[in-house]
Design an enzyme around this catalytic site. Structure first.
Site, short mmCIF file in Angstrom:
data_model
loop_
_atom_site.label_atom_id
_atom_site.label_comp_id
_atom_site.label_asym_id
_atom_site.label_seq_id
_atom_site.Cartn_x
_atom_site.Cartn_y
_atom_site.Cartn_z
N LYS A 1 0.85 -1.21 0.00
CA LYS A 1 0.00 0.00 0.00
C LYS A 1 0.88 1.24 0.00
O LYS A 1 2.05 1.21 0.40
CB LYS A 1 -0.95 0.03 1.21
CG LYS A 1 -0.26 0.12 2.60
CD LYS A 1 -0.01 1.53 3.10
CE LYS A 1 0.76 1.56 4.41
NZ LYS A 1 1.76 2.55 4.57
N ALA B 1 9.83 -0.30 4.56
CA ALA B 1 9.82 0.72 3.52
C ALA B 1 8.65 1.70 3.61
O ALA B 1 8.58 2.64 2.84
CB ALA B 1 9.77 0.01 2.15
N GLY C 1 4.65 -3.98 3.86
CA GLY C 1 5.08 -5.31 3.40
C GLY C 1 4.81 -6.40 4.44
O GLY C 1 4.26 -7.45 4.10
N SER D 1 2.73 -6.23 7.02
CA SER D 1 1.29 -6.27 7.33
C SER D 1 0.52 -7.03 6.26
O SER D 1 -0.39 -7.79 6.57
CB SER D 1 0.73 -4.85 7.41
OG SER D 1 1.40 -4.12 8.41
N ASP E 1 -1.96 -1.61 10.17
CA ASP E 1 -2.22 -1.62 8.72
C ASP E 1 -2.80 -2.95 8.24
O ASP E 1 -3.20 -3.06 7.08
CB ASP E 1 -0.91 -1.39 7.94
CG ASP E 1 -0.46 0.06 8.01
OD1 ASP E 1 -1.31 0.94 8.27
OD2 ASP E 1 0.74 0.31 7.79
#
Ligand code: C5P
Length: 317
Positions: free
Chosen positions: A11, A102, A106, A108, A141
């Site tokens: 996302k 990042a 990733g 989540s 998230d």
């Protein structure tokens, strides 16, 4: 079925506003989250023993109990002990394409894929909102990653309100491979520096969070106007991450000066910076320009597009 292969999209944050403190130590947020086509593949397999094992092709990703995907499997085993006993252990393989630490969710999205995969494998028949509720106990998230698309997220980030989906915007993502920003550090530093401007009154907190629903960027999303969306991108965490990480600031500036870029912003707590485009061709061109402008092999660049879904089943055996 004994195994499911799932697509777990990353996302980006089109909007991230920090409103104030929460009694649980987290921050009250108003965000707009967007799923993108950059994705990991997660295979969830039933085994004949009673253990949980995680494998990953990426050397930086831990495969022990600290991995959020492992925690998701443990949570399901705890919540549904009869199914765990009936179907046996779990083998989880993560094929990592999303950069690690990042600001792209990733970890989540991997956890969300494990929840969805185990629900199918164990024939639990959980609803999307039940899966999201379980996901919220793993990370802020994770609920969004289950359903994906485009959504307003308030509270800790776990209260979701879907928006019309955007599937026609192209994105270039830039991240230095060896640069990681801790989310906890970013929020803690923000509190230290800007905590005195936090909204304190509970009613005001709710009013501020609700205000995002009638904000300019939400209007632009309803109009599916990429140009307007890009003009209204916002992320409060840039206020602490950009000054502390000059490389991130530099990416932001380079993107802002490229032809075809509708808007640029850091995603989540960073350090990924993204830019929005009307066409794939423009995105590919800017990716090339950035590669030429920054001759550092540590810099990873990706072209992706906005997508309308979260976790999806790719195949089952
Ligand atoms: O929920 P998650 O584990 O993804 O959050 C990582 C860290 O980010 C938390 O430990 C917290 O320090 C910070 N955070 C926050 N407020 C939020 C979400 C995250 O302060 N709403």
């Amino acid at each position: 079925m004994h195994s499911y292969s799932l697509i777990a999209p990353a996302k980006i944050n089109l909007y991230l506003e920090i409103i104030g403190d929460r009694p649980d130590g987290y921050h009250e947020l108003a965000m707009i989250l967007q799923s993108i086509s950059l994705a990991d593949r997660i295979d969830v397999l039933s085994t004949n023993n009673d253990s949980i094992r995680v494998h990953c092709n990426h050397p930086q990703v831990p495969t022990d109990k600290s991995n959020l995907a492992y925690k998701a499997a443990e949570l399901m085993a705890r919540q549904f002990p009869e199914a765990f006993a009936k179907y046996g252990g779990l083998e989880i393989s993560i094929n990592k394409q999303i950069p690690v630490a990042a600001g792209l969710a990733g970890g989540s999205t991997n956890a969300a894929a494990v929840l969805v995969g185990i629900d199918l494998l164990w024939k639990l028949g959980l609803t999307q909102s039940e899966l999201e509720e379980l996901g919220a106990t793993l990370g802020s998230d994770v609920p969004f990653c289950v359903s994906g698309g485009t959504a307003i997220a308030t509270g800790r980030g776990e209260q979701l309100s879907p928006l019309p989906s955007l599937d026609n915007i192209y994105i270039v993502l830039a991240k230095y491979r060896s640069l990681e920003v801790s989310t906890a550090w970013a929020y803690k530093t923000y509190r230290q520096e800007f905590g005195n401007s936090y909204v304190r009154d509970t009613n005001d907190l709710v009013a501020r969070a609700n205000a995002v629903h009638s904000g300019e960027i939400v209007k632009a999303i309803f109009e599916r106007d990429a140009r307007k969306i890009a003009e209204k991108l916002h992320n409060d965490l840039e206020r602490v991450v950009l000054p502390a990480y000059p490389q991130v600031l530099q990416l932001r500036e380079i993107f802002a000066n490229q032809e075809g870029v509708l808007g640029t912003m850091m995603s989540g707590s960073g350090p990924t910076v993204f830019a929005l485009f009307e066409s794939e061709q423009q995105a590919e061109q800017v990716k090339l320009h950035i590669r030429e402008a920054i001759s550092n092999e540590d810099l990873e660049l990706f072209v992706a597009r906005t997508i309308t879904h979260g976790i999806q089943v790719a195949s089952s055996v």
